[in-house]
Design a protein around this motif. Sequence first.
Motif, PDB file in Angstrom:
ATOM      1  N   LEU A 116       0.834  -1.213   0.000  1.00 10.87           N
ATOM      2  CA  LEU A 116       0.000   0.000   0.000  1.00 10.87           C
ATOM      3  C   LEU A 116       0.862   1.255   0.000  1.00 10.87           C
ATOM      4  CD1 LEU A 116      -2.986  -0.771   2.390  1.00 10.87           C
ATOM      5  CD2 LEU A 116      -2.990  -0.559  -0.088  1.00 10.87           C
ATOM      6  N   PHE A 133       1.688 -10.944  -5.924  1.00 12.51           N
ATOM      7  CA  PHE A 133       0.238 -11.185  -5.920  1.00 12.51           C
ATOM      8  C   PHE A 133      -0.172 -12.026  -7.130  1.00 12.51           C
ATOM      9  CE2 PHE A 133      -0.250  -7.099  -3.301  1.00 12.51           C
ATOM     10  CZ  PHE A 133      -0.445  -7.804  -2.126  1.00 12.51           C
ATOM     11  N   LEU A 162      -7.906 -14.042  -1.586  1.00 14.37           N
ATOM     12  CA  LEU A 162      -6.803 -13.141  -1.245  1.00 14.37           C
ATOM     13  C   LEU A 162      -7.322 -11.799  -0.736  1.00 14.37           C
ATOM     14  CD1 LEU A 162      -4.283 -13.839  -4.148  1.00 14.37           C
ATOM     15  CD2 LEU A 162      -4.075 -14.462  -1.743  1.00 14.37           C
ATOM     16  N   ALA A 163      -8.339 -11.272  -1.405  1.00 12.03           N
ATOM     17  CA  ALA A 163      -8.898  -9.989  -0.971  1.00 12.03           C
ATOM     18  C   ALA A 163      -9.460 -10.117   0.445  1.00 12.03           C
ATOM     19  CB  ALA A 163      -9.981  -9.524  -1.938  1.00 12.03           C
ATOM     20  N   ALA A 164     -10.226 -11.172   0.683  1.00 14.10           N
ATOM     21  CA  ALA A 164     -10.816 -11.352   2.009  1.00 14.10           C
ATOM     22  C   ALA A 164      -9.726 -11.513   3.067  1.00 14.10           C
ATOM     23  CB  ALA A 164     -11.740 -12.573   2.009  1.00 14.10           C
ATOM     24  N   GLU A 166      -6.474 -10.399   2.929  1.00 10.97           N
ATOM     25  CA  GLU A 166      -5.745  -9.152   3.121  1.00 10.97           C
ATOM     26  C   GLU A 166      -6.586  -8.135   3.895  1.00 10.97           C
ATOM     27  OE1 GLU A 166      -2.759  -8.734   2.630  1.00 10.97           O
ATOM     28  OE2 GLU A 166      -2.054 -10.034   1.034  1.00 10.97           O
ATOM     29  N   GLY A 167      -7.841  -8.030   3.505  1.00 12.51           N
ATOM     30  CA  GLY A 167      -8.714  -7.079   4.193  1.00 12.51           C
ATOM     31  C   GLY A 167      -8.958  -7.478   5.636  1.00 12.51           C
TER      32      GLY A 167
ATOM     33  N   GLY B 167      -9.200  -5.580   1.140  1.00 10.49           N
ATOM     34  CA  GLY B 167      -8.256  -6.465   0.472  1.00 10.49           C
ATOM     35  C   GLY B 167      -8.246  -6.255  -1.034  1.00 10.49           C
ATOM     36  N   ALA B 168      -9.415  -6.020  -1.601  1.00  8.16           N
ATOM     37  CA  ALA B 168      -9.475  -5.760  -3.035  1.00  8.16           C
ATOM     38  C   ALA B 168      -8.713  -4.485  -3.370  1.00  8.16           C
ATOM     39  CB  ALA B 168     -10.928  -5.642  -3.494  1.00  8.16           C
ATOM     40  N   PHE B 169      -8.768  -3.509  -2.489  1.00  7.30           N
ATOM     41  CA  PHE B 169      -8.002  -2.276  -2.688  1.00  7.30           C
ATOM     42  C   PHE B 169      -6.503  -2.569  -2.720  1.00  7.30           C
ATOM     43  CE2 PHE B 169     -11.443   0.778  -0.921  1.00  7.30           C
ATOM     44  CZ  PHE B 169     -11.842   1.114  -2.201  1.00  7.30           C
ATOM     45  N   VAL B 170      -6.056  -3.399  -1.801  1.00  9.36           N
ATOM     46  CA  VAL B 170      -4.632  -3.749  -1.767  1.00  9.36           C
ATOM     47  C   VAL B 170      -4.215  -4.372  -3.094  1.00  9.36           C
ATOM     48  CG1 VAL B 170      -2.880  -5.191  -0.668  1.00  9.36           C
ATOM     49  CG2 VAL B 170      -4.643  -4.099   0.733  1.00  9.36           C
ATOM     50  N   LEU B 171      -4.977  -5.384  -3.526  1.00  4.63           N
ATOM     51  CA  LEU B 171      -4.635  -6.072  -4.775  1.00  4.63           C
ATOM     52  C   LEU B 171      -4.767  -5.135  -5.975  1.00  4.63           C
ATOM     53  CD1 LEU B 171      -6.484  -9.475  -4.148  1.00  4.63           C
ATOM     54  CD2 LEU B 171      -4.047  -8.992  -3.904  1.00  4.63           C
TER      55      LEU B 171
END
Lengths: 204, 204
Positions: A116, A133, A162-164, A166-167, B167-171
């Motif tokens: 980020l 990623f 992955l999104a879930a 990381e978030g 998480g979607a923002f990170v990716l």
Amino acid sequence: MNAGPATGRPSTKERIVTAGAELFRRQGYTGTGLKQIVAAADAPFGSVYHFFPGGKEQLGAEVVRTSGAAYGRLFTAAMEAAPDPVTGVRDFFAGAARTLVETGYADACPIATLALEVASTNEPLRQATAEVFTGWITLGTAAFAAAGIGARPARELTIVLLAALEGAFVLARALRSTEPLEAAGESVAARASALLGSPDAGRG
Amino acid sequence: MNAGPATGRPSTKERIVTAGAELFRRQGYTGTGLKQIVAAADAPFGSVYHFFPGGKEQLGAEVVRTSGAAYGRLFTAAMEAAPDPVTGVRDFFAGAARTLVETGYADACPIATLALEVASTNEPLRQATAEVFTGWITLGTAAFAAAGIGARPARELTIVLLAALEGAFVLARALRSTEPLEAAGESVAARASALLGSPDAGRG
DNA sequence: ATCGTTCTTGATAGATCGCTCTAGCGATAG
DNA sequence: CTATCGCTAGAGCGATCTATCAAGAACGAT
């Protein structure tokens, strides 16, 4: 600190990368100084520029690729150890939650904080995170496809996973709670279960 | 420097907070200097310490709370404008994707970068981010509960939504692609749809 | 007009940043 | 022995960081 038993101490370069990985993950890229890294690695300052002539940026890139690959292996191992993908997903999220608690909510994703920070400010490092990623997406897609999910939904499922994850890490570290990891893990497991037919409907 | 136009210019304090919000969001907390903030805000350096005697940390806390509240209103507005929660979720993710593209993948979550940076290094700021996330969870839970979802699943759905979004923002920022936002949005919409019975099954 | 308060202004201190540079150690080759 | 090479070692450079400080401008109240 060092002491220096001659037996099996990692090389200076390895110690620098390891220390950098731990500090970048916890404090971010700009928040971590090279002097702090060499102090943690018990290495001379000059060695950083010996092994990484490109300076902090090159070290950052190597840390990203190294720890990204290691985390990918962790995922693969969890999926292979589980009897089915749904269990694998649940185990992976549960393991992440355990690690988080054990480290005082410090060790989550090895590259998310850095990713980020550099996404809009440092193109070489942004590319390094993108490659990691992308590699994870390829890895996950293959794992789900091997379990019988079509290529397209397997890729979507991996991205959602992955999104879930990381978030959930973001929320969990800020809130100091594993609730987000549990909710996210259950949600992804449910979706995986649905895509597999429904041998394991979950309790979601 | 200041001069100018007597008409409707925001106050110095407001300009500092606004500039700080934009820079923290894009570059992170440690990656942004106070001098850069006052330059962007066209404000004198000393004013920072006039309005924020606690220095950078106090400014950071105010930025977190201010932009956190604004983003919460954005979510509420999207949900209220939509005919049903599932559409609201889709619209919200689509709007986030649009903003991301329009700003060259710079403007995603206003506090996520900072949240990860400070989670293990700065307790007051970590608390500020935790309060914002808690507020968002309360907000979302209420919105979904108002649409007829039970309190417990509404909370779980909100946490999954936030995790998927963050998480979607990170990716998305790392990959420079909106694919993660689309996949995550569709996934959350599908889950919301399932919890609501099934008036809108989605195409997921 | 005179005071008091609020806000503006920028110079500057002290610490830390990434990075460069030179010197020297230890092992191996000739 | 001398020479070479990989690596260790850390002093120090210029830049930048957060934070402090003293002085002045703007403005209302009396």
